[in-house]
Write a protein that holds these residues in place. Sequence first.
Motif, PDB file in Angstrom:
ATOM      1  N   TYR A 117      41.818  77.112  49.957  1.00  0.00           N
ATOM      2  CA  TYR A 117      40.543  75.680  50.393  1.00  0.00           C
ATOM      3  C   TYR A 117      40.574  75.158  48.750  1.00  0.00           C
ATOM      4  O   TYR A 117      40.051  74.034  49.097  1.00  0.00           O
ATOM      5  CB  TYR A 117      40.018  76.107  49.979  1.00  0.00           C
ATOM      6  N   PHE A 175      38.788  81.733  46.259  1.00  0.00           N
ATOM      7  CA  PHE A 175      39.376  80.098  47.812  1.00  0.00           C
ATOM      8  C   PHE A 175      40.686  79.479  47.134  1.00  0.00           C
ATOM      9  O   PHE A 175      40.747  79.257  47.765  1.00  0.00           O
ATOM     10  CB  PHE A 175      38.098  80.174  48.256  1.00  0.00           C
ATOM     11  N   GLU A 186      30.539  74.874  52.670  1.00  0.00           N
ATOM     12  CA  GLU A 186      29.834  76.470  52.127  1.00  0.00           C
ATOM     13  C   GLU A 186      30.521  76.388  50.491  1.00  0.00           C
ATOM     14  O   GLU A 186      30.861  75.662  49.514  1.00  0.00           O
ATOM     15  CB  GLU A 186      31.179  77.079  52.622  1.00  0.00           C
ATOM     16  N   GLN A 187      29.172  77.575  49.692  1.00  0.00           N
ATOM     17  CA  GLN A 187      29.426  77.505  48.405  1.00  0.00           C
ATOM     18  C   GLN A 187      29.384  78.750  48.499  1.00  0.00           C
ATOM     19  O   GLN A 187      29.395  80.006  49.396  1.00  0.00           O
ATOM     20  CB  GLN A 187      28.115  77.027  47.753  1.00  0.00           C
ATOM     21  N   TYR A 188      29.999  79.504  47.478  1.00  0.00           N
ATOM     22  CA  TYR A 188      30.273  81.056  46.786  1.00  0.00           C
ATOM     23  C   TYR A 188      29.416  81.457  45.240  1.00  0.00           C
ATOM     24  O   TYR A 188      28.936  81.088  44.460  1.00  0.00           O
ATOM     25  CB  TYR A 188      31.857  81.511  46.858  1.00  0.00           C
ATOM     26  N   ALA A 207      31.473  83.182  51.284  1.00  0.00           N
ATOM     27  CA  ALA A 207      30.642  81.409  51.344  1.00  0.00           C
ATOM     28  C   ALA A 207      30.064  81.741  52.479  1.00  0.00           C
ATOM     29  O   ALA A 207      30.185  81.805  53.817  1.00  0.00           O
ATOM     30  CB  ALA A 207      32.384  80.572  51.052  1.00  0.00           C
ATOM     31  N   ASN A 230      33.501  86.550  41.224  1.00  0.00           N
ATOM     32  CA  ASN A 230      33.481  85.866  42.781  1.00  0.00           C
ATOM     33  C   ASN A 230      33.418  86.941  44.355  1.00  0.00           C
ATOM     34  O   ASN A 230      33.839  88.108  44.178  1.00  0.00           O
ATOM     35  CB  ASN A 230      35.263  84.950  42.944  1.00  0.00           C
ATOM     36  N   LYS A 276      33.244  76.252  47.724  1.00  0.00           N
ATOM     37  CA  LYS A 276      34.701  76.641  48.032  1.00  0.00           C
ATOM     38  C   LYS A 276      36.247  75.915  48.286  1.00  0.00           C
ATOM     39  O   LYS A 276      36.577  76.445  47.558  1.00  0.00           O
ATOM     40  CB  LYS A 276      33.929  77.561  49.722  1.00  0.00           C
TER      41      LYS A 276
END
Length: 565
Positions: free
Chosen positions: A150, A146, A244-246, A110, A106, A137
């Motif tokens: 989150y 995360f 947001e994305q990671y 993010a 990961n 996220k």
Amino acid sequence: MKNSIHLLYIFLLTVNFHHIHAQVDVVYNDLVWSDEFDTNGAINASNWHHQTQIPAGGNWYNGEQQHYTNQLSNSFVNNGSLNIVAKKESFTDQGVTKQYTSARLNSKFAFLYGRVDIRAKIPVAQGTWPALWTLGKNINEDGGFFDALYGTTNWPACGEIDIMEHGITPSQPTNYVQSALHTPSSYGNTINHGGTIAANLGNDYHVYSMNWSPNQISFLLDGVIFYTYNPAVKNATNWPFNAEQYLLLNIAMGGVAGNIPSGFTQASMEIDYVRVYQNTTIDTDAPTDFVATIGNVTNSSIELLLNANDNSGTVNYNITYSGGTVAVSNTAGVQKSVIISSLTANTNYNFSISASDLAGNNYVSNPIIINATTLQNINCSGTDSEAQQGAFSLGYTYNFETIGTNVKIAFELLDTDKVGVIAYLWKQSPFGETQMTNVSGNTFTQTITNQTAGTTITYAVKFAYAGGLSVTKYFNYVVGDNCALDTYSVSNASDFEFINPVNDFLEISSKNNIDELEIYNITGNLVFKTSVDTNRVDLANLSKGIYVLAIYSENKRILKKIIVN
């Protein structure tokens, strides 16, 4: 990575960006996060997290057979590349023993919107499933980096963007790579996917890219777009991609990737770099050269043609009219066609259209106001009871309507003594039979496409029901005809006299009072109508050509072809 190779590639990549920029809707220029994998040994713990916790039940999803570990043998940096290695080895973790190990990384970074470029060489061995992808996220997934702070949202409501997957599309040709989106409206075996062929996959490095804007997500292989996801109306079910994305990098084993051969020992994915670009400079430049015009108009739709320039590469258009609001986006400098449909025939519509960019800068002269009137309904309808097979007790209604280049045909069976009714549209020549769609009750429709205005089509309908069938007579319909000239009985032409061809004025001598005059062009559209001064009519504004004159008098009508000079 050796510096000379590194610098050469940056140069080539810079050249290639011009090609990328020409295709995506938003160009992202500023490098905001990256890992070049220049230090041999363990991965950079500031950038990456090993996700090793097994989901509840003791297995990863999709029938996978591997343990993800933080062992150096499963993920390490060597000679300028990150190596993720899937191996055949018995490994016990969290009380569960599996026969394969791998790594799932990961990013500890993010982001919302931007472009991801990953240069990688991926394994193609049977049973391997290499993937480069992102997750929201906010995903509630124990063990994810995360999750503790989150993780409030379950998959797929968090959204998933698969930048590259290989090994799970056995129906596709060799060297096929796929990109996909998973959302609440389409997940698991999603319909939101696209793919392409990567030359010499497994032996060569390729750049796998994802360009994510507020309007669309595009996927590229070596700088060329092969799939774009852009739902027309975005909501939480099809567009959770407003948070947001990671990043995730991994190789899974087995499951949907198929059987793992008994001779498998190990397979590696080598990643040269991971780079994320965004635009960090505040955009203060508003769109310019905004133009809005009317395109094609039908009896139920109006086409708007929109174009504007903007330094960001994308323009948002907001359209307001009596039917509501429509918001669309398009590449700057490229004309956008917007079809406003479900309109009322022969009605004037006003459109207020504004242009803005992604930063919210508005065109200086917003809004542009344009208007257009939809065409009259072009249809023929009536009621009949004649049958060519069987019989009708009450009869049926029919309606032929031209909509653009299509003709919508509707029939309703009026008989109340028939049950289990199904309708089939009969084409006379060459004969064909097509089951019609039931709208409600005993009303059925069928649309035939790509018709030419002025041609004659001939159709009947077979109503099949419990105990028998009845077939209507064949109806001839001229595509584009509104049948407006067939609603009155015809009077004796000698009751009305006039000079033909007609110059500026049409002067009619008549024995009876003329209630109304109508003039139609050769496509059947009404172009003139009056109920005053009907014996002397000014036609100076009509273009030269052939028309049909309809004279209405005492519930009678005379039809006469006229030539206007």
